[in-house]
Write a protein that holds these residues in place. Sequence first.
Motif, PDB file in Angstrom:
ATOM      1  N   PRO B 139      34.813 -53.849 -91.941  1.00 41.68           N
ATOM      2  CA  PRO B 139      34.288 -52.763 -92.789  1.00 41.68           C
ATOM      3  C   PRO B 139      33.157 -52.001 -92.112  1.00 41.68           C
ATOM      4  O   PRO B 139      32.423 -52.561 -91.296  1.00 41.68           O
ATOM      5  CB  PRO B 139      33.774 -53.521 -94.011  1.00 41.68           C
ATOM      6  N   THR B 140      33.045 -50.746 -92.449  1.00 36.51           N
ATOM      7  CA  THR B 140      31.929 -49.910 -91.987  1.00 36.51           C
ATOM      8  C   THR B 140      31.447 -49.077 -93.168  1.00 36.51           C
ATOM      9  O   THR B 140      32.262 -48.555 -93.939  1.00 36.51           O
ATOM     10  CB  THR B 140      32.370 -48.967 -90.851  1.00 36.51           C
ATOM     11  N   THR B 141      30.151 -48.968 -93.304  1.00 39.34           N
ATOM     12  CA  THR B 141      29.560 -48.169 -94.380  1.00 39.34           C
ATOM     13  C   THR B 141      28.746 -47.036 -93.786  1.00 39.34           C
ATOM     14  O   THR B 141      27.970 -47.249 -92.848  1.00 39.34           O
ATOM     15  CB  THR B 141      28.645 -49.039 -95.273  1.00 39.34           C
ATOM     16  N   ILE B 142      28.937 -45.868 -94.323  1.00 41.84           N
ATOM     17  CA  ILE B 142      28.148 -44.705 -93.913  1.00 41.84           C
ATOM     18  C   ILE B 142      26.990 -44.576 -94.904  1.00 41.84           C
ATOM     19  O   ILE B 142      27.191 -44.218 -96.069  1.00 41.84           O
ATOM     20  CB  ILE B 142      28.992 -43.411 -93.917  1.00 41.84           C
ATOM     21  N   ASP B 143      25.805 -44.891 -94.443  1.00 46.38           N
ATOM     22  CA  ASP B 143      24.643 -44.862 -95.338  1.00 46.38           C
ATOM     23  C   ASP B 143      24.057 -43.469 -95.490  1.00 46.38           C
ATOM     24  O   ASP B 143      23.541 -43.117 -96.546  1.00 46.38           O
ATOM     25  CB  ASP B 143      23.548 -45.807 -94.816  1.00 46.38           C
ATOM     26  N   VAL B 144      24.098 -42.707 -94.410  1.00 47.30           N
ATOM     27  CA  VAL B 144      23.492 -41.373 -94.420  1.00 47.30           C
ATOM     28  C   VAL B 144      24.500 -40.364 -93.898  1.00 47.30           C
ATOM     29  O   VAL B 144      25.039 -40.536 -92.789  1.00 47.30           O
ATOM     30  CB  VAL B 144      22.217 -41.319 -93.546  1.00 47.30           C
ATOM     31  N   PHE B 145      24.755 -39.342 -94.675  1.00 44.80           N
ATOM     32  CA  PHE B 145      25.608 -38.254 -94.222  1.00 44.80           C
ATOM     33  C   PHE B 145      25.087 -37.000 -94.906  1.00 44.80           C
ATOM     34  O   PHE B 145      25.185 -36.858 -96.126  1.00 44.80           O
ATOM     35  CB  PHE B 145      27.078 -38.499 -94.591  1.00 44.80           C
ATOM     36  N   GLN B 146      24.522 -36.096 -94.135  1.00 40.60           N
ATOM     37  CA  GLN B 146      23.949 -34.888 -94.716  1.00 40.60           C
ATOM     38  C   GLN B 146      24.161 -33.706 -93.791  1.00 40.60           C
ATOM     39  O   GLN B 146      24.371 -33.849 -92.583  1.00 40.60           O
ATOM     40  CB  GLN B 146      22.463 -35.070 -95.009  1.00 40.60           C
ATOM     41  N   PHE B 147      24.121 -32.540 -94.404  1.00 41.54           N
ATOM     42  CA  PHE B 147      24.332 -31.302 -93.658  1.00 41.54           C
ATOM     43  C   PHE B 147      23.251 -30.299 -94.060  1.00 41.54           C
ATOM     44  O   PHE B 147      22.945 -30.144 -95.238  1.00 41.54           O
ATOM     45  CB  PHE B 147      25.722 -30.730 -93.957  1.00 41.54           C
TER      46      PHE B 147
END
Lengths: 146, 152
Positions: B139-147
């Motif tokens: 598993p992989t979790t994306i904690d931060v994703f912003q634009f």
Amino acid sequence: MAEKMSTSLCNYMLGTGSLKGAFTNMELRLYAGSVPATADAAAGSTAVVVVKNGGSYATFGTASGGVIGINSTETWTGTAGSSTTLTFYRLVAHADDDLTDVGTYTRNRVQGTIGVGGSDMNVGTAAVTSGAAFTVNTFTQAIVPS
Amino acid sequence: MTVSLSTGLRNGMLNATGFTTAFTNGVLYIYSGPQPLNADQAVQGTLLGIVTKSAGSFSFGTSTNGLNFGTPAAGVVAKDSNAWQMVAIASGTAGWFRLMGNATDSLGSSTTLPRMDGSIATAGGDLNMSTVNIVASAPTTIDVFQFTLPAS
């Protein structure tokens, strides 16, 4: 100098709205004097020329290739209110009061410089004479791909 | 490489659709190798994983497990509070991502679909991950994703 967008406009386009949707009652205001540091700042003076589609608000056409321009059915014109030298413009909604926009961020604006070359808006001459007509033949906005 | 916005996304943001709306119930694909020259191009590399809400099953055209953004502020929009996760499909080194909307995207060339591509690295990437070494079934979790839409 690069064009500047107001915080309100950035938020609007990041959310549910488009540039075209942000400026349905649009005016292109041309000013003299010092260029504000940001599009959130107050204009600092009253516009010398208010460019519209004749007596109606100006609108954009349909974007293509990431670029949107003047609605092809419109003629963007205004009349100089005084004799001076234009230095910057703002694309605003008709109701924009030219004041500082802080805290609530409700004023959608695009700001750029005016000059005869190397500016965001290039004109034949930046000097205008009171009562003279000012016509904008080309005005485009783009979102760069990267 | 920098973030790349597709022509479809850019036209949408100029004409009628904001960024958040364009990617409502979207999906994030993770690939190996370098990203394409622009987001209009077909994908390249090996698909390592598909990031969805809580790593749930996703199908284009259906909102179930799609990804969403929160409310923009100060010119920045970020992922919502839901978990953005994937279970890796294949092992490899993550090199780039493609964010897509909910409309069917065949992953080929397109000038109409909303897409955003960016690089992946442990630091200095458009998307930074704690490790770029993806292991199948992990598993992989994306904690931060912003634009950010820059003001100038």
